[in-house]
Design an enzyme around this catalytic site. Structure first.
Site, PDB file in Angstrom:
ATOM      1  N   HIS A   1      23.358  25.184  56.201  1.00  0.00           N
ATOM      2  CA  HIS A   1      24.571  25.668  55.551  1.00  0.00           C
ATOM      3  C   HIS A   1      24.412  27.126  55.109  1.00  0.00           C
ATOM      4  O   HIS A   1      25.251  27.975  55.386  1.00  0.00           O
ATOM      5  CB  HIS A   1      24.888  24.764  54.350  1.00  0.00           C
ATOM      6  CG  HIS A   1      26.089  25.205  53.587  1.00  0.00           C
ATOM      7  ND1 HIS A   1      25.999  26.011  52.467  1.00  0.00           N
ATOM      8  CD2 HIS A   1      27.409  25.002  53.803  1.00  0.00           C
ATOM      9  CE1 HIS A   1      27.217  26.260  52.041  1.00  0.00           C
ATOM     10  NE2 HIS A   1      28.088  25.651  52.812  1.00  0.00           N
TER      11      HIS A   1
ATOM     12  N   CYS B   1      30.890  27.649  69.979  1.00  0.00           N
ATOM     13  CA  CYS B   1      31.117  28.128  68.617  1.00  0.00           C
ATOM     14  C   CYS B   1      29.941  27.814  67.705  1.00  0.00           C
ATOM     15  O   CYS B   1      29.999  28.056  66.512  1.00  0.00           O
ATOM     16  CB  CYS B   1      32.421  27.568  68.054  1.00  0.00           C
ATOM     17  SG  CYS B   1      32.408  25.770  67.955  1.00  0.00           S
TER      18      CYS B   1
HETATM   19  C1  PEP Z   1      28.297  23.060  65.746  1.00  0.00           C
HETATM   20  O1  PEP Z   1      27.894  21.925  65.522  1.00  0.00           O
HETATM   21  O2  PEP Z   1      27.757  23.830  66.548  1.00  0.00           O
HETATM   22  C2  PEP Z   1      29.469  23.584  65.028  1.00  0.00           C
HETATM   23  C3  PEP Z   1      29.991  24.749  65.325  1.00  0.00           C
HETATM   24  O3  PEP Z   1      29.941  22.830  64.011  1.00  0.00           O
HETATM   25  P1  PEP Z   1      29.282  22.786  62.547  1.00  0.00           P
HETATM   26  O4  PEP Z   1      28.195  23.798  62.505  1.00  0.00           O
HETATM   27  O5  PEP Z   1      30.381  23.049  61.602  1.00  0.00           O
HETATM   28  O6  PEP Z   1      28.780  21.377  62.517  1.00  0.00           O
END
Ligand code: PEP
Ligand code: MG
Length: 919
Positions: free
Chosen positions: A468, A868
Site C-alpha cells: 500500500h 495497470c
Molecule cells: C493490480 O493488482 O495490479 C492492481 C492494479 O490492483 P490493486 O493494486 O489495486 O490490487
C-alpha cells in the site's frame, strides 16, 4: 594461422576483420586501444604504438606466461614504432620512450596499472640530457619511472618513495615539486635507486627490454588485483574479459614553453551547451593538470599562446565529434609545438546535458531523432524529475556515518523531514506546525493516506514494491522506502531503532527513494519541475511521435499497429490533470475505493457496510452517490476526449472499518473503568468486524466477488459514473468511460454482474437523454482469468493486467510480506533475477499475459489491452508489453514521462517486428 597477439594502431582493419564487429574490437583491444586505433584510422595525430590483446592477457592468466609468439610480436611491433618515430628503444643517441597502459573493454578508472617513461636507463638519461638540454625534465622523468616501476611491478607501497622525497623537500624548504632543480631530481634518482634495491632486492633494470617485459606482465596481473576485482563486482563487469596493454610512444608536454598538456570536453558536460570546455598547462605533464598542482588556463587562451596548434586542436576535436557522433572528452599533449591526441572517449555528462546534447546533435543533423531519443535513458528522465540529494553532500553524509538503513526503493526522489509515527500526527505537524515531515510506520493502510500526502517522504519497515505505502507514494510522487526490515518501529515509545541506533520522534532523517537508503540528519536536495524542462518536453514529444507511427508493430493477422500509448493511474481530478500535463492520454485505473476513505465519507461507508436492512443500505448508498458522481465528473472533465477506466470497488470490506485491535482495547478499557455510555455500540461494531475476519483477505471477499455478494455498491457506482458522464456530455465534454470489473476468475462472474450494470447505464442514458460510447471490461489478475481469456473476452471489451495481484497469485508470494522476508534474499542469491513486483517476470506472469492477449483477441480482435499494475511504469516491463501487443501501459502520473520514453525505446528496438505470439 597462428593467433595474432599484437595489433599496431594502424592495423585496426585487421582487428575488425578478426573480431567481426566494432564491439568485438573493443573487446579485443579494450576501450583505450580501440579508441587510439580508431583515431589513427581517422587521421588524427596519435603517438605511434600498438596494443597487446585481451586474449593474450587471458592466456597469461591461465599459465602465468606470455602466450607463444607474443613477445616476438611485441619486439617486431616496437621495431615498426622505432621506424615511424625515427627513434630507437634503449639508444642514447635517439631514445624512444614508451608508456605501458592498461585498457579493458569497459573503462575502470584508476583500477589497473600504468607505467610511463619505459626505456630510460642511466645511459639513455645522459643521452637525453644532451639532446634536450633539459636535465631537470630528464631526471624528473627517470625518478617517475623508478617509482612507478617499483610500485606497480613489485607492489611496493607509494610511501617508500614518497617519504624520502618529502623529507628531501622539507630539508630544502620546498613546498612544491616545481621548486625542485635538476640537481635535486638527480639526487633523488640516486635515493630512489637505493630504495628500489632495498625493497626489491635487486638493481633497477638497466635493460630496457626487461623493463618492457615486466611492465606488460604487471599490467596483465593488475587485472586480477583486489581493487580491480572489487570494482568489477560492483559494476557487473565480467572477470573473463581481461585487459589489453597499450604500448604508446611517450610524448612530453614538459619540454619547454612550446610544450604543454591539457584535457577538454567538446561541449559543456554539465549544461550541454555547445561550447568547448577545458584547460591546459604549458610546460607540464598530463597528471599536473588533473592534480591541480598549478592553476591551469582555460582552453580558449591556447588560441593566443599557440594559434596554429589551437586551430588544429579545434579542427581535430570537431572531427572527433563528427566521427563518434557524440560529445567527446579528450586528452592531448603538445611536444615542441606538435599536437598529439592521447585519448578520446564519449564524455560523462549530467542528465540535463544528456538531453540537451541529444536534441542539439539531432538538430545539427549529426544524429537522427531516433538516435536522440534512444540516447536518453529512462533513468536520466527519472533523475531530472524528482528532487535529488546533492551528490557531494550525500557523499559527505555517507563518510560521516549518517547512513541508517536500506529498504526497497519504492518511489524515487529525495525527502528530508522530521520523523512522526502516525498519520494524524504527521498531518498535524505538517499542516499546523508547518514542519517538513517523514511518516514512519511498520506498514501503511488506506486510512494513513492523509498522513502520507502531508509528508515529504514515507518509510516503512514492512511491505514491498506493491504494498500500500509503495503504490500510494508513487501515485502522489512522494519519495518512499519500504520494507527496511532491519529497522524496528516502536510505536508505543515513539522511536525507531537499527542495530542500537535510535531515532526519536521529531528527529530529522533523509530518505532516498531512488536508492532505498535512509540517513540520519538533513542532506540538502536539488529541485526540478517538468514545465521548466523544455528540452525534456521536446524530447518526449519526439518519443511520442516515434511510438505512434502506425506501422511500428505487425499484429498476428498481418495488420499494422502503432506502439504503446501511455495512460496514468489517477483517482482524483487533480491527479488526472497532473497526468495530462505529464503527457498521459488516458486514465488506465481509477481506484474508486480511495474516494471512500475521505474523512466525511468513511462513516457513511461504514454505515452502508453494517446496514441490517436493504433499506438502510440503500439510504447510505444514496448519500454516497452524489459525491461519487462529483469525483467522476471531475475526472471526465480533466480527461476531456480521452478514455477513463474506472474500476469498481475492489478491497475487502474490513479495510473500511476501524482497527479491530484498537477497538477491542477501547472496549476493555471502558469495561474496566465501568463506562457504559456507547459501550454497546462499540461492542456491536467489534462483533461485526470480527464477523468479517478472513484468514486470507487477499484471496477472500473482494473484487467481483464482493460485487456479486453485495451488488448494491457497484450498482451505485455505475449509476454515478453514467450520471457524471451524461452531465459532462451535456456540458460539451467528450467522455469515454470504461467500467472495469476487478479480480475476475470465471466468465460466469461477468455474466452474472455485467448485464445488471449495463442495464443501469442504459437507464441513465435514457433518463438523461444522452448517448455516449462506453465499454465494460475486466482486470486479469488471477491466473485462471488469463488461461480462460477467450471466454472472458466474450463479455469483456477490454482487459487490463493487474500485475500486482497477477504476480502475487502466479508465484503464490504475498505482495505485502514477501519483500520483507525471503524475496530480497531470493534476488541476492540469484534465485530470482529481479524483484518480480517491480519488474515483470516474463517467463511466468509475462507468459500468462501473452496467452491472455492471444486468446482474448481470437474471440474479440479489437480487444483493448492495457496494464495497470506497478509494472506499467517500469521500462523493462514496458518493453514486454510492447512485444506482446498491449495497446497501452498505465502508471502513476509521475512515471508517465519515463514510460513515454520507454515506449518509444521499445518501438525503436522492435520497429516493424511482429508481435510475439504464445505458441
Ligand atoms: C493490480 O493488482 O495490479 C492492481 C492494479 O490492483 P490493486 O493494486 O489495486 O490490487
Ligand atoms: Mg489488484
Amino acid at each position: 594461422m597462428a593467433k595474432k597477439w599484437i595489433y599496431l594502431f594502424e592495423e585496426v582493419e585487421q582487428a575488425e576483420k578478426y573480431a567481426g564487429s566494432w564491439e568485438g574490437v573493443r573487446g579485443l583491444l579494450g576501450g583505450i586501444g580501440s579508441g587510439l586505433a580508431d583515431m589513427t584510422r581517422a587521421g588524427v595525430p596519435v603517438p605511434p604504438g600498438f596494443t597487446v590483446t585481451t586474449e593474450a592477457c587471458n592466456e597469461f592468466r591461465k599459465t602465468g606466461k606470455f602466450p607463444n609468439g607474443q613477445w616476438d610480436e611485441e619486439l617486431a611491433a616496437l621495431k615498426v614504432v622505432e621506424h615511424k618515430t625515427g627513434k630507437k628503444f634503449g639508444d642514447p643517441s635517439k631514445p624512444l620512450l614508451v608508456s605501458c597502459r592498461s585498457g579493458a573493454k569497459f573503462s575502470m578508472p584508476g583500477m589497473m596499472n600504468t607505467i610511463l617513461n619505459i626505456g630510460l636507463n642511466d645511459k639513455v638519461v645522459d643521452g637525453m640530457i644532451k639532446l634536450t638540454k633539459n636535465p631537470r625534465f630528464v631526471y624528473d622523468s627517470y625518478r617517475r619511472l623508478i617509482e612507478m616501476f617499483g610500485t606497480t611491478v613489485f607492489n611496493l607501497e607509494d610511501e617508500v618513495f614518497e617519504h624520502p622525497m618529502d623529507e628531501y623537500k622539507t630539508k630544502k624548504g620546498y613546498k612544491l615539486d616545481t621548486e625542485m632543480t635538476a640537481e635535486d631530481w638527480k639526487t633523488l634518482v640516486g635515493t630512489f635507486m637505493e630504495v628500489y634495491k632495498k625493497h626489491v632486492g635487486s638493481e633497477f633494470p638497466q635493460d630496457v627490454y626487461k623493463q618492457l617485459e615486466l611492465a606488460t606482465k604487471a599490467v596483465f596481473e593488475s587485472w586480477m588485483g583486489k581493487k580491480a576485482i572489487d570494482y568489477r563486482k560492483a559494476t557487473n563487469i565480467s572477470d573473463d574479459l581481461g585487459t589489453a596493454v597499450n604500448i604508446v610512444t611517450m610524448v612530453f608536454g614538459n619540454m619547454g614553453d612550446d610544450s604543454g598538456t591539457g584535457v577538454a570536453f567538446t561541449r559543456n558536460p554539465s549544461t550541454g551547451d555547445k561550447k568547448m570546455m577545458g584547460e591546459y598547462l604549458l610546460n607540464a605533464q598530463g597528471e599536473d593538470v588533473v592534480a591541480g598542482i598549478r592553476n591551469a588556463d582555460p582552453i580558449e587562451n591556447l588560441g593566443k599562446a599557440m594559434p596554429e596548434v589551437y586551430k588544429q586542436f579545434m579542427d581535430i576535436t570537431a572531427k572527433l565529434e563528427k566521427h563518434y557522433k557524440d560529445m567527446q572528452d579528450v586528452e592531448f599533449t603538445i611536444e615542441r609545438g606538435k599536437l598529439w591526441m592521447l585519448q578520446t572517449r564519449n564524455a560523462k555528462r549530467t542528465a540535463k546535458a544528456a538531453i540537451k546534447n541529444s536534441l542539439d546533435m539531432a538538430n545539427e543533423g549529426l544524429i537522427s531523432k531516433e538516435e536522440a531519443v534512444l540516447r536518453v535513458t529512462p533513468e536520466i528522465v527519472d533523475m531530472l524529475l524528482h528532487p535529488q540529494f546533492d551528490e557531494t553532500a550525500l557523499k559527505t553524509a555517507e563518510k560521516s556515518g549518517a547512513y541508517y538503513v536500506t529498504g526497497v526503493n519504492a518511489s524515487p526522489g529525495a525527502a528530508v523531514g522530521q520523523v512522526y509515527f502516525d498519520a494524524d500526527t504527521a498531518e498535524r505537524m505538517a499542516k499546523e506546525e508547518k514542519q517538513k515531515v517523514i511518516m514512519v510506520r511498520p506498514f501503511t493502510k488506506p486510512d494513513d493516506v492523509h498522513g502520507m500526502i502531508a509528508s515529504q517522504g514515507v518509510l516503512t519497515s514492512e511491505g514491498g514494491a506493491s504494498s500500500h505505502a509503495a503504490v500510494v507514494a508513487r501515485q502522489f510522487g512522494i519519495p518512499c522506502v519500504v520494507g527496511a526490515s532491519k529497522m524496528k518501529v516502536d510505536l508505543e515509545n515513539r522511536i525507531m531503532e537499527v542495530d542500537g541506533k535510535v531515532v526519536k520522534e521529531s528527529e530529522w532523517i533523509s530518505v532516498d527513494g531512488t536508492t532505498g537508503k535512509v540517513f540520519v540528519g538533513k542532506i540538502p536536495t536539488v529541485e526540478t519541475k517538468i514545465e521548466e524542462q523544455t528540452d525534456l518536453l521536446t524530447l518526449l514529444n519526439w518519443a511520442d511521435n516515434l511510438a505512434a507511427r502506425p506501422d511500428i508493430r505487425i499484429l498476428p493477422d498481418g495488420r499494422k499497429a502503432p506502439g504503446l500509448q501511455v495512460w496514468a493511474n489517477a483517482d482524483y481530478p487533480k491527479d488526472a490533470r497532473r497526468a495530462r500535463s505529464y503527457g498521459a492520454v488516458g486514465i488506465g485505473l481509477c481506484r474508486t475505493e480511495h474516494m471512500f476513505f475521505e474523512t466525511e465519507r468513511l462513516p457513511v461507508v461504514q454505515r452502508m457496510i453494517l446496514a441490517k436492512t436493504p433499506e438502510d443500505r440503500k439510504a447510505a448508498l444514496d448519500e454516497l452517490l452524489p459525491s461519487q458522481r462529483k469525483d467522476f465528473d471531475g475526472l471526465f472533465e480533466a480527461m476531456n476526449g480521452y478514455p477513463v477506466i474506472i474500476r469498481l470497488i475492489d478491497p475487502p470490506l474490513h479495510e473500511f472499518m476501524p482497527d479491530e485491535e484498537k477497538l477491542f482495547e477501547e472496549c476493555v478499557t471502558m469495561r474496566v473503568k465501568g463506562e457504559t455510555k456507547g459501550l454497546k455500540e462499540k461492542e456491536d461494531l467489534l462483533a461485526a468486524i470480527r464477523g468479517m475476519h478472513e484468514s486470507n483477505p487477499m484471496m477472500g471477499l473482494r473484487g467481483v466477488r464482493l460485487s456479486i455478494y453485495m451488488p448494491q455498491i457497484v450498482e451505485m457506482q455505475v449509476r454515478a459514473i453514467f450520471e457524471a458522464a451524461a452531465d459532462c456530455t451535456l456540458r460539451g465534454i467528450v467522455v469515454k468511460p470504461e467500467i472495469m470489473i476487478p479480480l475476475t476468475g470465471t466468465v460466469k462472474e461477468l455474466e452474472w454482474i455485467q448485464p445488471r450494470l449495463e442495464r443501469i447505464g442504459k437507464t441513465v442514458m435514457e433518463e438523461k437523454k444522452v448517448n455516449f460510447h462506453y465499454k465494460f471490461g475486466t482486470m486479469i489478475e488471477i491466473p485462471r482469468a488469463a488461461v480462460t481469456a477467450s471466454e472472458l473476452a466474450t463479455r469483456a471489451e477490454f482487459f487490463s493486467f493487474g500485475t500486482n495481484d497477477l504476480t502475487q497469485m502466479t508465484f503464490g508470494y504475498s505482495r505485502d510480506d514477501a519483500e520483507r522476508n525471503f524475496l530480497i534474499t531470493y534476488v541476492a542469491e540469484g534465485i530470482l533475477p529481479k524483484n518480480p513486483f517491480q519488474t515483470l517476470d516474463r517467463g511466468g506472469v509475462g507468459k500468462l499475459m501473452q496467452m491472455a492477449i492471444n486468446d482474448g483477441r481470437k474471440t474479440r480482435p479489437e480487444l483493448e489491452v492495457g496494464i495497470c499494475g506497478e509494472h506499467g511504469g517500469d521500462p523493462e516491463s514496458i518493453e514486454w508489453c510492447h512485444m506482446i501487443g498491449n495497446n497501452y501501459v498505465s502508471c502513476s502520473p509521475f512515471r508517465v514521462p519515463i514510460a513515454r520514453l520507454a515506449a518509444a525505446h521499445s518501438a525503436l528496438k522492435y520497429s516493424g517486428q511482429k508481435i510475439i505470439e504464445d505458441k
